[in-house]
Design an enzyme around this catalytic site. Structure first.
Site, PDB file in Angstrom:
ATOM      1  N   TRP A 235       0.839  -1.214   0.000  1.00 57.99           N
ATOM      2  CA  TRP A 235       0.000   0.000   0.000  1.00 57.99           C
ATOM      3  C   TRP A 235       0.870   1.259   0.000  1.00 57.99           C
ATOM      4  O   TRP A 235       0.494   2.268  -0.600  1.00 57.99           O
ATOM      5  CB  TRP A 235      -0.975  -0.003   1.178  1.00 57.99           C
ATOM      6  N   HIS A 328       6.494   5.949  15.141  1.00 62.51           N
ATOM      7  CA  HIS A 328       6.199   4.853  16.054  1.00 62.51           C
ATOM      8  C   HIS A 328       7.386   3.923  16.134  1.00 62.51           C
ATOM      9  O   HIS A 328       8.013   3.625  15.120  1.00 62.51           O
ATOM     10  CB  HIS A 328       5.015   4.016  15.521  1.00 62.51           C
ATOM     11  N   HIS A 337       7.905   6.139   8.024  1.00 64.39           N
ATOM     12  CA  HIS A 337       6.811   7.102   7.862  1.00 64.39           C
ATOM     13  C   HIS A 337       6.666   7.904   9.143  1.00 64.39           C
ATOM     14  O   HIS A 337       7.066   7.455  10.222  1.00 64.39           O
ATOM     15  CB  HIS A 337       5.505   6.384   7.502  1.00 64.39           C
TER      16      HIS A 337
HETATM   17  P1  M7G Z   1       2.339   2.395  11.950  1.00 65.43           P
HETATM   18  O1  M7G Z   1       3.088   3.169  12.968  1.00 65.43           O
HETATM   19  O2  M7G Z   1       3.182   1.547  11.030  1.00 65.43           O
HETATM   20  O3  M7G Z   1       1.321   1.417  12.600  1.00 65.43           O
HETATM   21  O4  M7G Z   1       1.493   3.450  11.137  1.00 65.43           O
HETATM   22  P2  M7G Z   1      -0.099   1.558  13.279  1.00 65.43           P
HETATM   23  O5  M7G Z   1      -1.090   1.273  12.170  1.00 65.43           O
HETATM   24  O6  M7G Z   1      -0.099   0.452  14.303  1.00 65.43           O
HETATM   25  O7  M7G Z   1      -0.192   2.927  13.843  1.00 65.43           O
HETATM   26  C1  M7G Z   1       0.972   3.215   9.868  1.00 65.43           C
HETATM   27  C2  M7G Z   1      -0.067   4.285   9.590  1.00 65.43           C
HETATM   28  O8  M7G Z   1      -0.481   4.144   8.255  1.00 65.43           O
HETATM   29  C3  M7G Z   1      -1.300   4.142  10.465  1.00 65.43           C
HETATM   30  O9  M7G Z   1      -1.615   5.390  11.052  1.00 65.43           O
HETATM   31  C4  M7G Z   1      -2.377   3.643   9.498  1.00 65.43           C
HETATM   32  O10 M7G Z   1      -3.666   4.126   9.828  1.00 65.43           O
HETATM   33  C5  M7G Z   1      -1.902   4.210   8.186  1.00 65.43           C
HETATM   34  N1  M7G Z   1      -2.311   3.400   7.023  1.00 65.43           N
HETATM   35  C6  M7G Z   1      -2.301   2.063   6.922  1.00 65.43           C
HETATM   36  N2  M7G Z   1      -2.695   1.699   5.680  1.00 65.43           N
HETATM   37  C7  M7G Z   1      -2.769   0.344   5.213  1.00 65.43           C
HETATM   38  C8  M7G Z   1      -2.936   2.838   4.968  1.00 65.43           C
HETATM   39  C9  M7G Z   1      -3.331   3.077   3.634  1.00 65.43           C
HETATM   40  O11 M7G Z   1      -3.543   2.193   2.800  1.00 65.43           O
HETATM   41  N3  M7G Z   1      -3.453   4.400   3.277  1.00 65.43           N
HETATM   42  C10 M7G Z   1      -3.237   5.428   4.179  1.00 65.43           C
HETATM   43  N4  M7G Z   1      -3.410   6.666   3.770  1.00 65.43           N
HETATM   44  N5  M7G Z   1      -2.855   5.198   5.453  1.00 65.43           N
HETATM   45  C11 M7G Z   1      -2.689   3.923   5.830  1.00 65.43           C
END
Ligand code: M7G
Length: 397
Positions: A235, A328, A337
């Site tokens: 993604w 994170h 990210h």
């Molecule tokens: P993380 O710190 O890897 O993990 O953050 P977490 O999900 O446990 O916080 C990844 C971030 O990417 C999160 O805030 C998700 O909501 C966001 N996210 C995940 N996906 C699969 C997508 C996506 O497909 N599109 C967007 N825009 N955000 C995403």
């Protein structure tokens, strides 16, 4: 016999709202306009009755992005339905399963169990499944969340107190229960389909423990583990390559080493600034997490901090002093990210055991290039996460 329910009448191809990310990791964000979601049986079960009714077409104001009266444009204006369909066609004919070409209709999803719910956050995480022609079930995760109030719509709630039911009245205190019309009672539904066991575990309520990871632990336990199994980051590549969410990009610095893309996070519906949430995804593909950062990445990190803030104040009117900008550790996705959330929003994962402020990360690296290869880092892990088991096996918990 397992009881099941149907998310009746939600068809991804026509009702999908401003969010698609195809290719290995399909997500949908919808605004189901149910008056009522389901008849809840005893906790954890669901009825086999179809739910709600069909999905009424959105009103032209349905995705109006008036935010706290600010005249500022939101990340994107409502996509007309036809445009969404055209984009679906560009993506291989509407919503596809893992990019494989089959249409996904969400009405096929049946709930297996409630993974977690929070009365405070008005959110429920469901383990669902889609039954294929052969009778085989494929797992899905469905997240249903009541959306925050939009300030400009609040007067309508009082002006049109349809079915306002007085529950209690005592002296100067009374409680009403309102059944507002669909446009005032949106629910956001996010679907992960097909979902892996890891997705299901991620949302399952479990005991959490803090791990203190030294650099040696990282090299010997965490790194081999994340190399062997972690969430797909397809993604992320889809966004970087403009194969998904291209129309949602708020800012891009295209430099392959020091550039990034800023997009609204999956968690944010962009209707109000109270829960503003964007993520910056770096173009460089070999930085997994905080642990890989050295002083060599300072130009990149400074760009993210500075340009990210500038883009957000320009687009949304929120100044840098009201943003929480952090990484994170551990992340769920091992492609560097940075999270940008509204300071007043208690975003999931913004607590001290997981969030590292980007400004502090920059200062730490400026002081010592090897800072994140030297110090121990603390993070939470759920008790049945495989990584937790690895730390247990190594006698570190
Ligand atoms: P993380 O710190 O890897 O993990 O953050 P977490 O999900 O446990 O916080 C990844 C971030 O990417 C999160 O805030 C998700 O909501 C966001 N996210 C995940 N996906 C699969 C997508 C996506 O497909 N599109 C967007 N825009 N955000 C995403």
């Amino acid at each position: 016999m397992r009881q099941a329910m149907t998310l009746h009448g939600i068809v991804a191809t026509t009702e999908m709202q401003f969010f698609k990310n195809f290719g290995g990791f399909p997500y949908f964000c919808l605004n189901p306009r149910f008056g009522r979601l389901w008849e809840k049986e005893p906790r954890g079960c669901a009825t086999s009755e179809p739910l709600g009714g069909g999905m009424p077409q959105r009103s032209p104001r349905g995705r109006a992005c008036a935010v706290r009266g600010r005249a500022r444009a939101m990340a994107e204006s409502p996509q007309p339905k036809r445009k969404r369909e055209e984009e679906g066609e560009k993506n291989g004919g509407t919503a596809t399963e893992g990019g494989a070409g089959a249409t996904i209709t969400l009405s096929d999803l049946r709930v297996r169990r409630v993974l977690r719910e929070s009365a405070r956050d008005k959110i429920v995480f469901l383990h669902a499944e889609r039954i294929g022609l052969s009778g085989e079930g494929t797992d899905a995760v469905v997240i249903l969340e009541k959306t925050p109030f939009q300030e400009e719509k609040i007067p309508d709630l009082l002006k049109k107190p349809m079915n306002a039911e007085l529950q209690m009245h005592n002296d100067i205190y009374c409680t009403f229960y309102l059944s507002p019309p669909p446009e005032l009672s949106e629910i956001k539904a996010t679907v992960v389909y097909p979902a892996t066991e890891k997705h299901i575990q991620k949302y399952l309520r479990q005991e959490v423990h803090l791990i203190r990871e030294t650099w040696e632990d990282y090299k010997n336990i965490t790194l081999p583990f994340i190399q062997s199994q972690s969430f797909s980051i397809q993604w992320v590549y889809n966004i970087l390559e403009k194969k998904a969410e291209a129309d949602r990009i708020v800012h891009e610095n295209p430099d392959p080493s020091n550039g990034f893309v800023l997009v609204p996070d999956l968690k944010w519906n962009q209707n109000q600034l109270e829960d503003l949430y964007l993520i910056a995804l770096v173009h460089c593909r070999d930085i997994k997490s905080l642990r890989d950062l050295t002083a060599q990445h300072l130009p990149l990190l400074r760009n993210v901090l500075q340009e990210g803030q500038e883009a957000i104040v320009k687009r949304f009117g929120v100044p840098g002093s009201q943003l929480r900008i952090y990484l994170h550790y551990q992340p769920s996705y091992y492609h560097l990210h940075v999270h940008f959330t509204a300071l007043g929003y208690d975003a999931p994962g913004s607590s001290v055991e997981r969030a590292h402020l980007l400004a502090d990360v920059i200062d730490n690296l400026a002081m010592d290039s090897m800072y994140y290869q030297k110090r121990a880092l603390t993070f939470p892990l759920r008790a049945d996460e495989p990584l937790f088991k690895k730390f247990q096996e190594a006698g570190k918990v």
